[in-house]
Design a protein around this motif. Sequence first.
Motif, PDB file in Angstrom:
ATOM      1  N   LEU A  78       0.714  -1.660   0.274  1.00 29.69           N
ATOM      2  CA  LEU A  78       0.178   0.082   0.126  1.00 29.69           C
ATOM      3  C   LEU A  78       1.130   1.462   0.302  1.00 29.69           C
ATOM      4  O   LEU A  78       0.268   2.485  -0.868  1.00 29.69           O
ATOM      5  CB  LEU A  78      -1.235  -0.005   1.569  1.00 29.69           C
ATOM      6  CG  LEU A  78      -2.011  -0.982   1.194  1.00 29.69           C
ATOM      7  CD1 LEU A  78      -3.003  -1.139   2.405  1.00 29.69           C
ATOM      8  CD2 LEU A  78      -3.261  -0.857   0.180  1.00 29.69           C
ATOM      9  N   ARG A  79       1.981   1.085   0.908  1.00 27.49           N
ATOM     10  CA  ARG A  79       2.780   2.345   0.610  1.00 27.49           C
ATOM     11  C   ARG A  79       3.361   2.253  -0.808  1.00 27.49           C
ATOM     12  O   ARG A  79       3.457   3.195  -1.262  1.00 27.49           O
ATOM     13  CB  ARG A  79       3.907   2.142   1.672  1.00 27.49           C
ATOM     14  CG  ARG A  79       3.795   2.155   3.147  1.00 27.49           C
ATOM     15  CD  ARG A  79       4.483   2.111   4.676  1.00 27.49           C
ATOM     16  NE  ARG A  79       5.722   3.068   3.692  1.00 27.49           N
ATOM     17  CZ  ARG A  79       7.337   2.500   4.106  1.00 27.49           C
ATOM     18  NH1 ARG A  79       7.536   1.111   4.343  1.00 27.49           N
ATOM     19  NH2 ARG A  79       7.909   3.552   4.312  1.00 27.49           N
ATOM     20  N   GLY A  82       1.529   4.349  -3.302  1.00 27.67           N
ATOM     21  CA  GLY A  82       0.707   5.774  -2.173  1.00 27.67           C
ATOM     22  C   GLY A  82      -0.131   5.603  -1.822  1.00 27.67           C
ATOM     23  O   GLY A  82      -1.033   6.886  -2.099  1.00 27.67           O
ATOM     24  N   LEU A  83      -0.743   4.338  -1.625  1.00 30.57           N
ATOM     25  CA  LEU A  83      -2.199   4.249  -0.759  1.00 30.57           C
ATOM     26  C   LEU A  83      -1.600   5.102   0.780  1.00 30.57           C
ATOM     27  O   LEU A  83      -2.774   5.618   1.460  1.00 30.57           O
ATOM     28  CB  LEU A  83      -3.144   3.080  -0.929  1.00 30.57           C
ATOM     29  CG  LEU A  83      -3.122   3.233  -2.992  1.00 30.57           C
ATOM     30  CD1 LEU A  83      -3.759   1.419  -2.494  1.00 30.57           C
ATOM     31  CD2 LEU A  83      -3.671   4.357  -3.352  1.00 30.57           C
ATOM     32  N   VAL A  84      -1.161   4.386   1.790  1.00 33.15           N
ATOM     33  CA  VAL A  84      -0.689   4.688   2.463  1.00 33.15           C
ATOM     34  C   VAL A  84       0.312   5.334   2.817  1.00 33.15           C
ATOM     35  O   VAL A  84       1.276   5.105   2.163  1.00 33.15           O
ATOM     36  CB  VAL A  84      -0.879   3.235   3.066  1.00 33.15           C
ATOM     37  CG1 VAL A  84      -0.517   3.611   5.014  1.00 33.15           C
ATOM     38  CG2 VAL A  84      -2.379   2.848   3.295  1.00 33.15           C
ATOM     39  N   GLY A  85       0.818   5.753   4.142  1.00 29.70           N
ATOM     40  CA  GLY A  85       1.819   6.594   4.682  1.00 29.70           C
ATOM     41  C   GLY A  85       2.571   6.087   5.401  1.00 29.70           C
ATOM     42  O   GLY A  85       1.388   5.688   6.123  1.00 29.70           O
ATOM     43  N   LEU A 103      -3.899  10.060  -2.234  1.00 25.66           N
ATOM     44  CA  LEU A 103      -4.483   8.748  -3.216  1.00 25.66           C
ATOM     45  C   LEU A 103      -5.073   7.918  -2.363  1.00 25.66           C
ATOM     46  O   LEU A 103      -6.187   7.552  -2.831  1.00 25.66           O
ATOM     47  CB  LEU A 103      -3.048   8.396  -4.104  1.00 25.66           C
ATOM     48  CG  LEU A 103      -3.794   7.568  -4.690  1.00 25.66           C
ATOM     49  CD1 LEU A 103      -4.128   7.841  -5.941  1.00 25.66           C
ATOM     50  CD2 LEU A 103      -2.222   7.216  -5.356  1.00 25.66           C
ATOM     51  N   GLY A 104      -4.692   7.498  -1.379  1.00 27.34           N
ATOM     52  CA  GLY A 104      -5.158   6.858  -0.999  1.00 27.34           C
ATOM     53  C   GLY A 104      -6.838   6.308   0.045  1.00 27.34           C
ATOM     54  O   GLY A 104      -8.165   6.390   0.076  1.00 27.34           O
ATOM     55  N   THR A 105      -7.172   8.066   0.094  1.00 32.10           N
ATOM     56  CA  THR A 105      -8.180   8.780   0.867  1.00 32.10           C
ATOM     57  C   THR A 105      -9.634   8.781  -0.755  1.00 32.10           C
ATOM     58  O   THR A 105     -10.694   8.477  -0.129  1.00 32.10           O
ATOM     59  CB  THR A 105      -8.437  10.298   1.492  1.00 32.10           C
ATOM     60  OG1 THR A 105      -6.903   9.978   2.563  1.00 32.10           O
ATOM     61  CG2 THR A 105      -9.840  11.003   1.739  1.00 32.10           C
ATOM     62  N   SER A 106      -9.273   9.235  -1.359  1.00 33.37           N
ATOM     63  CA  SER A 106     -10.065   8.897  -2.767  1.00 33.37           C
ATOM     64  C   SER A 106     -10.447   7.604  -2.598  1.00 33.37           C
ATOM     65  O   SER A 106     -11.331   7.329  -3.529  1.00 33.37           O
ATOM     66  CB  SER A 106      -8.407   9.339  -4.120  1.00 33.37           C
ATOM     67  OG  SER A 106      -8.104   8.216  -4.593  1.00 33.37           O
ATOM     68  N   VAL A 111     -13.657   1.832  -1.332  1.00 29.96           N
ATOM     69  CA  VAL A 111     -13.726   0.347  -0.378  1.00 29.96           C
ATOM     70  C   VAL A 111     -14.458  -0.236   1.087  1.00 29.96           C
ATOM     71  O   VAL A 111     -14.714  -0.591   0.852  1.00 29.96           O
ATOM     72  CB  VAL A 111     -12.139   0.803   0.450  1.00 29.96           C
ATOM     73  CG1 VAL A 111     -12.004   0.097   1.460  1.00 29.96           C
ATOM     74  CG2 VAL A 111     -11.048   0.429  -0.231  1.00 29.96           C
ATOM     75  N   LEU A 112     -14.550   1.326   1.146  1.00 27.41           N
ATOM     76  CA  LEU A 112     -15.830   1.322   2.734  1.00 27.41           C
ATOM     77  C   LEU A 112     -17.586   0.700   1.946  1.00 27.41           C
ATOM     78  O   LEU A 112     -18.056   0.588   2.299  1.00 27.41           O
ATOM     79  CB  LEU A 112     -16.509   2.784   3.284  1.00 27.41           C
ATOM     80  CG  LEU A 112     -14.672   3.121   3.930  1.00 27.41           C
ATOM     81  CD1 LEU A 112     -15.517   3.982   4.651  1.00 27.41           C
ATOM     82  CD2 LEU A 112     -15.178   2.146   5.224  1.00 27.41           C
ATOM     83  N   GLU A 113     -18.060   1.335   0.373  1.00 29.20           N
ATOM     84  CA  GLU A 113     -19.231   1.040   0.206  1.00 29.20           C
ATOM     85  C   GLU A 113     -18.800  -0.039  -0.522  1.00 29.20           C
ATOM     86  O   GLU A 113     -19.801  -1.495   0.354  1.00 29.20           O
ATOM     87  CB  GLU A 113     -19.160   1.400  -1.281  1.00 29.20           C
ATOM     88  CG  GLU A 113     -20.092   3.057  -1.067  1.00 29.20           C
ATOM     89  CD  GLU A 113     -19.913   3.773  -2.108  1.00 29.20           C
ATOM     90  OE1 GLU A 113     -20.620   3.107  -2.987  1.00 29.20           O
ATOM     91  OE2 GLU A 113     -19.555   4.950  -1.876  1.00 29.20           O
ATOM     92  N   LEU A 114     -17.890  -1.140  -0.525  1.00 28.94           N
ATOM     93  CA  LEU A 114     -17.846  -2.637  -1.105  1.00 28.94           C
ATOM     94  C   LEU A 114     -17.713  -3.511  -0.191  1.00 28.94           C
ATOM     95  O   LEU A 114     -18.303  -4.745   0.121  1.00 28.94           O
ATOM     96  CB  LEU A 114     -16.102  -3.214  -1.621  1.00 28.94           C
ATOM     97  CG  LEU A 114     -16.405  -4.117  -2.256  1.00 28.94           C
ATOM     98  CD1 LEU A 114     -17.159  -4.291  -2.858  1.00 28.94           C
ATOM     99  CD2 LEU A 114     -14.871  -4.802  -2.116  1.00 28.94           C
TER     100      LEU A 114
END
Length: 140
Positions: A78-79, A82-85, A103-106, A111-114
């Motif tokens: 994930l890092r 670029g999704l997680v720092g 980018l992860g927040t976008s 993800v939450l809907e899934l």
Amino acid sequence: MRQGRTDVRADVRRTPGPCARWADRDADFIREILDLVGDKWSVLIIGTLADGPVRYSDLARDIPGISQRMLTLTLKQLRRSGLVGRTAYAEVPPRVEYALTALGTSLLSTVLELAAWSADRHAEIRDHQRAYDTAAADTD
């Protein structure tokens, strides 16, 4: 002698559907990213980071069933994408926190809907699985 299929992606692009929109140069990358963000551990990590930075030990505690190895490997992937720092603090004892990047927040709402879709249809899906398993057992 049977001949192998050639230019399968070109055949797919002529067929209506989501694959038709992808250029050959993008197809492998799209599958790679879908593998990453569709992985159960990635979904759970991204969801757990929804409310802000979380320490590694808290992630391990808050995600049932994840091993240290899988948590570490998934966080690295994930890092890398670029999704997680990751922020390391020079303290004693050392403290490391993980947080979603922009980018992860976008990706978070998807993800939450899934996850919500899965939870909302849990009973229905289990019923279908039981029916299928019963029918498969009867044909064996």
